[in-house]
Each structure stands twice: as C-alpha cells, then as structure tokens.
Design an enzyme around this catalytic site. Structure first.
Site, PDB file in Angstrom:
ATOM      1  N   HIS A 165      52.992  12.765  49.060  1.00  0.00           N
ATOM      2  CA  HIS A 165      53.488  12.329  47.759  1.00  0.00           C
ATOM      3  C   HIS A 165      52.377  11.739  46.891  1.00  0.00           C
ATOM      4  CE1 HIS A 165      55.456   9.500  44.966  1.00  0.00           C
ATOM      5  NE2 HIS A 165      56.508  10.292  45.028  1.00  0.00           N
ATOM      6  N   ASP A 166      52.063  12.427  45.782  1.00  0.00           N
ATOM      7  CA  ASP A 166      51.203  11.881  44.723  1.00  0.00           C
ATOM      8  C   ASP A 166      49.808  11.469  45.171  1.00  0.00           C
ATOM      9  OD1 ASP A 166      53.375  12.252  43.092  1.00  0.00           O
ATOM     10  OD2 ASP A 166      53.561  10.172  42.462  1.00  0.00           O
ATOM     11  N   ARG A 177      57.242  12.840  29.508  1.00  0.00           N
ATOM     12  CA  ARG A 177      56.931  11.627  30.279  1.00  0.00           C
ATOM     13  C   ARG A 177      58.084  10.643  30.246  1.00  0.00           C
ATOM     14  NH1 ARG A 177      53.337   9.548  33.303  1.00  0.00           N
ATOM     15  NH2 ARG A 177      52.576   7.403  33.178  1.00  0.00           N
ATOM     16  N   LYS A 202      55.398  16.974  39.676  1.00  0.00           N
ATOM     17  CA  LYS A 202      56.123  15.701  39.733  1.00  0.00           C
ATOM     18  C   LYS A 202      56.463  15.249  38.321  1.00  0.00           C
ATOM     19  CE  LYS A 202      57.444  11.972  42.068  1.00  0.00           C
ATOM     20  NZ  LYS A 202      56.411  10.941  42.238  1.00  0.00           N
ATOM     21  N   TYR A 229      53.195   5.664  45.720  1.00  0.00           N
ATOM     22  CA  TYR A 229      53.115   4.284  46.203  1.00  0.00           C
ATOM     23  C   TYR A 229      54.399   3.987  46.965  1.00  0.00           C
ATOM     24  CZ  TYR A 229      49.318   3.899  42.834  1.00  0.00           C
ATOM     25  OH  TYR A 229      48.155   4.103  42.117  1.00  0.00           O
ATOM     26  N   HIS A 235      56.477   1.500  47.280  1.00  0.00           N
ATOM     27  CA  HIS A 235      57.650   0.846  46.683  1.00  0.00           C
ATOM     28  C   HIS A 235      58.141   1.542  45.416  1.00  0.00           C
ATOM     29  CE1 HIS A 235      54.973  -0.936  43.638  1.00  0.00           C
ATOM     30  NE2 HIS A 235      56.030  -1.448  43.029  1.00  0.00           N
ATOM     31  N   GLY A 255      57.493   5.722  44.072  1.00  0.00           N
ATOM     32  CA  GLY A 255      57.923   7.095  44.297  1.00  0.00           C
ATOM     33  C   GLY A 255      58.357   7.395  45.717  1.00  0.00           C
TER      34      GLY A 255
END
Length: 217
Positions: free
Chosen positions: A36-37, A88, A123, A152, A154, A156
């Site tokens: 993730h990310d 966004r 995403k 992160y 807490h 995504g």
C-alpha cells in the site's frame, strides 16, 4: 498541510501486539498481498537508514517474494501526481496538492518494484477499494483474505482493512510491515483493527502460514 517529518521509532514486537477478536488464520490459497502506497513521496518523510522504514521495506520484500513463489496475487496501490482538484477531493483540504508526476514522487521504492504479473491499482482515496476494481480482481482469483502492508498504518492501511471487512474480505494487518507517523499512531491502528475488523500479525506469522518452498524463495 504537507506530510509531517517522521522521527525514528521501533516497530511493534510480536509480544506487544493486541489480541484480535477475529478468529481467522491466513490461508495461502485464499489470500492476496497488498503493498500500500510505498511510493517515494510517502516514504521521503522517514529518516533514512534507520527504523522503521528499512525494516518495513525488507519485510514487505520478503513477503512479496514468498507470495509470488506460492502463486499468491500481489497488488500495489499508487497515487498519481498532479491530480485535478475535482479528483483529489477533500484530501486537498487536509493534505494539500499532494505529489507531482516526477519519478522521485510517483515511483514505488526500488526495493519493492512490481514484478511481472503483479497488479498496480491507481489510488484515489484512503481505502484501496475506493474507485478501484480491487474487490472484483480479488473475487475473480478466488481470494477473500487480504494481507495489508505499507504506509501509513493509521490512515490508508486502516481504512483499507475496515473496508475489506465490510466487503466480507478478511483483512490481516502485518504489524511490522507497515509504518506510520509515529509509534503511538501505529499502535493505535493495530488496536483498532484488532478490536474491530481484522487480524494483527507479524511478517514471521504470515510467512509461517505459507508453504516452506515459498518461505525460502
């Protein structure tokens, strides 16, 4: 509104993980791995060459190799730079314009570069399920478990775990394969997932559930 600077902190230890309400166990034939990310923009605030990021990257790389070796799908999320304000959305109010299209922002960190056959999803919001076909891709592959790694914890990662649960996909937070703004928020995310929607395990726990040949990949 930009991302904060992040100080070094130790990753959670197995003996400090919260107990999970969920009774689920990782089943390799049902699971997929989510990275993730892990783009350079999101990793840049971490201090170089010190905990937690190098350990997190190493753990994710190990999980990705093992997943590919046993035929487990590997998914990535990656935001696009220079998003239009309409795309966004409210994230601009909290985090500003976000990343540019430069490789030093958009690129997934080289140690975790996608391999042939991996799937990279664009995403759009905190949860990897929002405005993506992640659920459809999981169902088409007979997968109803999701091992969640990345940043992160807490934000995504937590949002993705919560939405997986609400779609009847069993989420597992890999506690030492995620990183966050600080230890307190990282620990909060683990407690929240463990208490409400998913499993909380370590990289070693996830690897132990895979075939031995995959663990040695």
């Amino acid at each position: 509104m930009a991302l904060p600077g992040i100080a070094t902190y130790p990753l959670p230890r197995r003996d400090a993980l919260p107990a999970a309400r969920a009774p689920w166990q990782v089943a390799p034939a049902r699971a997929a791995l989510l990275i993730h990310d892990m783009q350079r923009y999101f990793c840049a605030p971490f201090p170089p060459d010190t905990a937690p990021l190098p350990e997190v990257i190493a753990h994710i790389a190990t999980l990705a190799r093992a997943a590919r070796a046993c035929g487990m799908p590997v998914f990535y999320t990656a935001q696009e730079g220079e998003q239009l304000r309409a795309d966004r959305g409210l994230q601009a109010d909290l985090w500003g314009p976000g990343m540019s299209r430069r490789p030093e922002h958009q690129e997934i960190v080289p140690e975790l570069a996608p391999a042939p056959g991996d799937l990279v999803l664009v995403k759009h919001r905190y949860s990897a399920f929002q405005r993506s076909n992640l659920e459809t891709l999981l169902r088409a592959r007979g997968r109803d478990q999701l091992l969640i790694t990345g940043v992160y914890a807490h934000i995504g990662c937590l949002a993705t775990a919560a939405e997986a649960f609400q779609r009847d996909i069993e989420p597992f937070t890999i506690a030492d394969a995620q990183a966050d703004f600080d230890a307190a928020r990282h620990e909060m995310a683990l407690r929240w997932v463990g208490g409400t929607c998913g499993g909380v395990i370590t990289t070693a726990d996830a690897l132990a559930a895979l075939p031995e040949a995959a663990r040695c990949a």
